[in-house]
Design a protein around this motif. Structure first.
Motif, PDB file in Angstrom:
ATOM      1  N   VAL A   1       0.721  -1.210  -0.131  1.00  0.00           N
ATOM      2  CA  VAL A   1      -0.092  -0.058   0.157  1.00  0.00           C
ATOM      3  C   VAL A   1       0.842   1.327  -0.098  1.00  0.00           C
ATOM      4  N   ARG A   2       1.784   1.324   0.786  1.00  0.00           N
ATOM      5  CA  ARG A   2       2.873   2.413   0.764  1.00  0.00           C
ATOM      6  C   ARG A   2       3.480   2.636  -0.381  1.00  0.00           C
ATOM      7  N   SER A   3       4.109   1.736  -0.896  1.00  0.00           N
ATOM      8  CA  SER A   3       4.652   1.789  -2.549  1.00  0.00           C
ATOM      9  C   SER A   3       3.644   2.218  -3.433  1.00  0.00           C
ATOM     10  N   TRP A   4       2.425   1.673  -3.462  1.00  0.00           N
ATOM     11  CA  TRP A   4       1.357   2.122  -4.407  1.00  0.00           C
ATOM     12  C   TRP A   4       0.916   3.525  -4.309  1.00  0.00           C
ATOM     13  N   LEU A   5       0.826   4.034  -3.123  1.00  0.00           N
ATOM     14  CA  LEU A   5       0.198   5.280  -2.827  1.00  0.00           C
ATOM     15  C   LEU A   5       1.332   6.394  -2.898  1.00  0.00           C
ATOM     16  N   LEU A   6       2.750   6.032  -2.740  1.00  0.00           N
ATOM     17  CA  LEU A   6       3.850   7.205  -2.988  1.00  0.00           C
ATOM     18  C   LEU A   6       4.386   6.936  -4.412  1.00  0.00           C
ATOM     19  N   HIS A   7       4.466   5.641  -4.675  1.00  0.00           N
ATOM     20  CA  HIS A   7       5.216   5.425  -6.146  1.00  0.00           C
ATOM     21  C   HIS A   7       4.542   4.734  -7.202  1.00  0.00           C
ATOM     22  N   GLY A   8       3.183   4.573  -6.860  1.00  0.00           N
ATOM     23  CA  GLY A   8       2.457   3.793  -8.030  1.00  0.00           C
ATOM     24  C   GLY A   8       2.850   2.540  -8.412  1.00  0.00           C
TER      25      GLY A   8
END
Length: 459
Positions: free
Chosen positions: A445-452
């Motif tokens: 979730v963190r990578s998805w929200l911050l880096h797509g």
């Protein structure tokens, strides 16, 4: 060791990482130090030339590592930091001066380790595990390439049989003992405490923030048998809240060597004051035993700048999305306390995923009474608890309170995230969205929200 002129096993760092991480589902976890000892002997025991700060505990050890790393760096020391699991990429867990191991160095060291790992696989001890290879990689990096002044060295799980326990540190730190990894460490807190106490070494001072009297007695017994001086929170050092607000809290530290009236940290949650105090006490021990140079201004600035991703981390302001890897009862209790004491909201939406070996009922009891919408999902990982099974647990606990008002099971975490933030008042300042549970979910979730993109999360 193989001749350097021989063909390399891997042509890129990505190939090397694929080999290492691929060992996890094939070989799994095998506690014990025999293979690690044999592997290090093949490389001349590079760990013997390093100074380690060995950090164990159920919760908080990552935060303590962050405080120690930032403070030591601010004081001018070169620092290696070895942690697990990683949230974005494999190289996150092997850092030198807060930077990931370079890809060319990772490739070079993996090509040194691979033939020795293959040779070990042909013996009675069998092939090394993923964590053993990763630990060997770290020891080679710090002991033959980077040469840091100190290595902040986090255990994987437990302590006594954890492969990181191959080192003899200059100081040991045990944050606390909680209900985690009980399938590996034992069914009771006393069992888990004895495993974590295994990092206490003869003559090496130990710092702990554990407050449970029964657990502390186990630590004291181990320290006494090792003739190690133990510094425990509430007895030998103390921390007292001065002020607490979102993204800033100040506490006073008092210890056996000196008192510091005001230290500020940016990590959220009252529990972070204990973690910071553990780091300060550790640095105080190093000042006394090893003449560590710590200026007050550098200590204060290092603590203030310390950050630890995925722990009460606000990754979005519109809508407000808070990430916290509360993956056991003690972690969920700390999250619930932070939500009550620090964050302001009219509506609380929570998304959660858990691993199958966790104490789910005790974890959920802490947070369910304040939740409006609970979205239960699954991490992208080979081991996971089914969303429907965890939803059944949550529905049983809902009981007479009627909270959360709505429980939704959605196995696909991307769809679950859309459900979480898709309510009419999702972007309202009064709505807080929390993603919690296993760090494998937090990582994606963190990578998805911050880096797509998805992360390379793992142990």
């Amino acid at each position: 060791m193989k001749d350097e002129g021989q063909a390399q096993a891997f042509r890129s760092a990505a190939e090397a990482v694929d080999w290492i991480t691929g060992l996890m589902p094939v070989i799994g976890i095998r506690p014990g130090l025999e293979r690690m000892t044999l592997l290090m002997e093949r490389f001349g025991n590079p760990h013997l030339r390093l100074k380690f700060i060995h950090v164990a505990g159920t919760n908080g050890k990552g935060s303590v590592c962050a405080y120690l790393t930032h403070a030591l760096r601010q004081c001018g020391y070169d620092v290696g930091t070895f942690t697990s699991p990683y949230l974005t990429s494999y190289s996150n867990r092997l850092q030198y001066n807060e930077r990931d191991i370079p890809e060319d160095t990772l490739l070079q060291l993996a090509n040194r380790i691979k033939p020795e790992a293959d040779a070990l696989a042909g013996t009675e001890w069998g092939p090394p595990t993923m964590f053993e290879v990763t630990t060997a990689l770290a020891l080679l990096y710090y002991g033959t390439v980077a040469y840091p002044d100190y290595v902040v060295w986090e255990t994987g799980m437990g302590g006594r049989l954890d492969v990181t326990n191959i080192v003899t540190p200059v100081v040991s730190v045990i944050t606390n003992v909680g209900h985690d990894h009980m399938d590996m460490l034992g069914p009771t807190l006393a069992d888990i405490a004895r495993e974590k106490a295994g990092i206490i070494k003869p003559g090496v001072p130990v710092v702990t923030t554990e407050l449970n009297p029964e657990t502390l007695a186990i630590f004291r017994e181990k320290a006494k048998s090792c003739r190690s001086t133990m510094y425990s929170l509430g007895e030998h050092f103390h921390c007292e809240t001065v002020s607490a607000a979102e993204d800033e809290q100040t506490f006073a530290f008092s210890g056996p060597f000196r008192d510091i009236p005001s230290l500020t940290i940016s990590l959220n949650g009252i529990h972070q004051q204990k973690n910071a105090a553990a780091a300060v006490m550790t640095l105080e021990v190093l000042r006394q035993y090893y003449a560590l140079i710590v200026e007050d201004g550098d200590l204060a600035e290092g603590l203030r700048k310390a950050a630890w991703p995925g722990r009460l981390e606000m990754v979005s302001r519109e809508p407000r999305i808070l990430l916290d890897g509360a993956h056991n009862p003690e972690g969920m209790e700390a999250l619930a306390a932070a939500l009550r004491d620090i964050y302001r909201f009219d509506r609380l939406n929570v998304m959660i995923a858990m691993m199958p070996n966790k104490n789910h009922e005790h974890s959920l009891r802490h947070i369910l009474p304040m939740v409006d919408l609970l979205v239960i999902t699954e991490p992208d990982f080979h081991k996971k608890m089914k969303a429907d099974d965890l939803a059944d647990v949550a529905r049983r606990l809902r009981g007479n309170t009627g909270r959360p008002a709505e429980i939704v099971a959605e196995p696909d975490w991307r769809k679950a995230l859309s459900l979480l933030t898709g309510t009419e008042d999702a972007s309202s300042p009064g709505t807080l969205h929390v993603v919690t549970g296993t760090l494998y979910l937090i990582a994606d979730v963190r990578s998805w929200l911050l880096h797509g993109t998805k992360s390379e999360k793992g142990w």
